[in-house]
Design a protein around this motif. Sequence first.
Motif, PDB file in Angstrom:
ATOM      1  N   THR A 123       1.897  -0.024  -8.309  1.00  0.00           N
ATOM      2  CA  THR A 123       1.817  -0.199  -6.664  1.00  0.00           C
ATOM      3  C   THR A 123       3.264  -1.484  -6.462  1.00  0.00           C
ATOM      4  OG1 THR A 123      -0.449   0.402  -7.258  1.00  0.00           O
ATOM      5  CG2 THR A 123       0.232  -1.312  -5.631  1.00  0.00           C
ATOM      6  N   CYS A 170       5.919  -1.359  -4.391  1.00  0.00           N
ATOM      7  CA  CYS A 170       5.572  -2.355  -2.555  1.00  0.00           C
ATOM      8  C   CYS A 170       7.034  -2.835  -3.427  1.00  0.00           C
ATOM      9  CB  CYS A 170       4.845  -3.068  -3.136  1.00  0.00           C
ATOM     10  SG  CYS A 170       2.934  -2.480  -2.556  1.00  0.00           S
ATOM     11  N   LEU A 174       1.654 -10.481  -1.123  1.00  0.00           N
ATOM     12  CA  LEU A 174       1.956  -8.919  -1.359  1.00  0.00           C
ATOM     13  C   LEU A 174       0.684  -8.993  -1.116  1.00  0.00           C
ATOM     14  CD1 LEU A 174       4.692  -7.178  -3.610  1.00  0.00           C
ATOM     15  CD2 LEU A 174       4.804  -7.957  -1.007  1.00  0.00           C
ATOM     16  N   GLU A 175      -0.110  -7.267  -0.572  1.00  0.00           N
ATOM     17  CA  GLU A 175      -0.876  -7.451  -0.156  1.00  0.00           C
ATOM     18  C   GLU A 175      -1.117  -5.794   0.135  1.00  0.00           C
ATOM     19  OE1 GLU A 175      -4.625  -9.079   0.537  1.00  0.00           O
ATOM     20  OE2 GLU A 175      -3.523 -10.970   1.013  1.00  0.00           O
ATOM     21  N   ALA A 176      -1.776  -4.989  -1.242  1.00  0.00           N
ATOM     22  CA  ALA A 176      -1.674  -3.559  -1.070  1.00  0.00           C
ATOM     23  C   ALA A 176      -3.480  -3.061  -1.466  1.00  0.00           C
ATOM     24  CB  ALA A 176      -1.013  -2.306  -2.058  1.00  0.00           C
ATOM     25  N   PRO A 228       3.187  -2.706   2.261  1.00  0.00           N
ATOM     26  CA  PRO A 228       2.613  -3.380   1.317  1.00  0.00           C
ATOM     27  C   PRO A 228       1.806  -3.521   2.677  1.00  0.00           C
ATOM     28  CG  PRO A 228       3.759  -4.808   1.399  1.00  0.00           C
ATOM     29  CD  PRO A 228       4.158  -2.825   1.347  1.00  0.00           C
ATOM     30  N   THR A 229       0.386  -3.682   2.920  1.00  0.00           N
ATOM     31  CA  THR A 229      -0.210  -4.231   4.191  1.00  0.00           C
ATOM     32  C   THR A 229      -0.368  -5.913   4.635  1.00  0.00           C
ATOM     33  OG1 THR A 229      -2.360  -5.003   2.903  1.00  0.00           O
ATOM     34  CG2 THR A 229      -2.447  -2.807   3.564  1.00  0.00           C
TER      35      THR A 229
END
Length: 292
Positions: A60, A64, A25-27, A71-72
Motif C-alpha cells: 500500500t 501511494c 500518509l493515510e490509506a 492516499p486519503t
Amino acid sequence: MGDGVPGSAPATPAPVAPALSAVGLEADHGGPPVLRQATIEVPAGSRMALLGANGSGKTTLLRCLSGALAPTAGTVCVAGQAMQTSRSGLRRRRRLVQLVLQDPDDQLFSADVTQDVSFGPMNLGLSEAEVQDRVAQALSLLGISHLADRPTHHLSYGERKRVATAGAVAMRPQVLLLDEPTAGLDPVGVHEMLDSLEQLLAGGTTVLLATHDVDLALAWADHAAVVLDGRVHQGPAPRLLADAELLRAARLHRPWPLELAARLGLSRHGPPEAAPRHLDDIVALLQGSRKL
C-alpha cells in the motif's frame, strides 16, 4: 582560493532533498486504516529496504508513493516537490517514479517482450529511434536481450519478473520501487537481479526494495524502513535491523550475521553501523578477536 568574500566562512552546501518522501500518509481499502500518518524519506542515490509482516502495508505504501493509489491524506514529494493527484500530476510522477509489482503477470500484457517493454516509452511520445534505444538498454541491463522477440507467455517466472522490471527501467525513472523483486527466484536469479540493480544505482537511480528477507536487507541496503501498525520506522540498515524490540513487534527475525555475531560475543563493542553484514565480516571479526 574560493569565490566568497575574503575572511568569510565557506558557504554551507544546500541540503539535498530526498529522492522520494512522504509525510502523514493515510490509506485504506474500504476498511480499517492500513497507513496511519506514515512518513518516510528515501535519500537520493540510496539503497533502501522496506520490511514488514504480511498485511503490514508495504505494498500500500509503495502504491501511494508511485501514484497507483491515492492516499486519503498526506503528501508525496519527489526531489522536494509535492506531487499532485491530477491527471497531469500523475503523468509527471510516472516519469519520475516507477513501481514494479510482486507478480509480473499483473504488469505484462503485450504479445512479446519488446512490445511490452516499449509500451511505457511509447506513451511518453518519444521517437521510434529513442524508444528502440531505451528498450535495448533496458533489456541489456536486465540481461535479457536474448528474450526480445520471445512471446511473454513462453517466459519462465524469473524471466517475466525481469521483463516487468525492464519495462520500468525503460522509463528511466529517478526512483525505482520494487515489491519483492527476488521472491520466487532461485539463487542465481537473485544474484542477477541484484547485479542489475547495482548498474541502475551506479547510473544515479534511487532504489526502494520491499522484501521479507531481513538477511538481504542487511547485506544490500544502506537504509531500511519497517512498516508497523500503519507507521514507518526507518534508519541506517545495520542500526534498524539490530533493534530487537522493533523486529519482534514487526514479526521479523534478526538477520543471521547480527544473530551469529551476538552469540559469538562479537557485537559487544563498536557502533551498530560497524556490525557484520556478510560472512566475510564475521570471519574478519573472528580473526581480529583471536589476535587480541
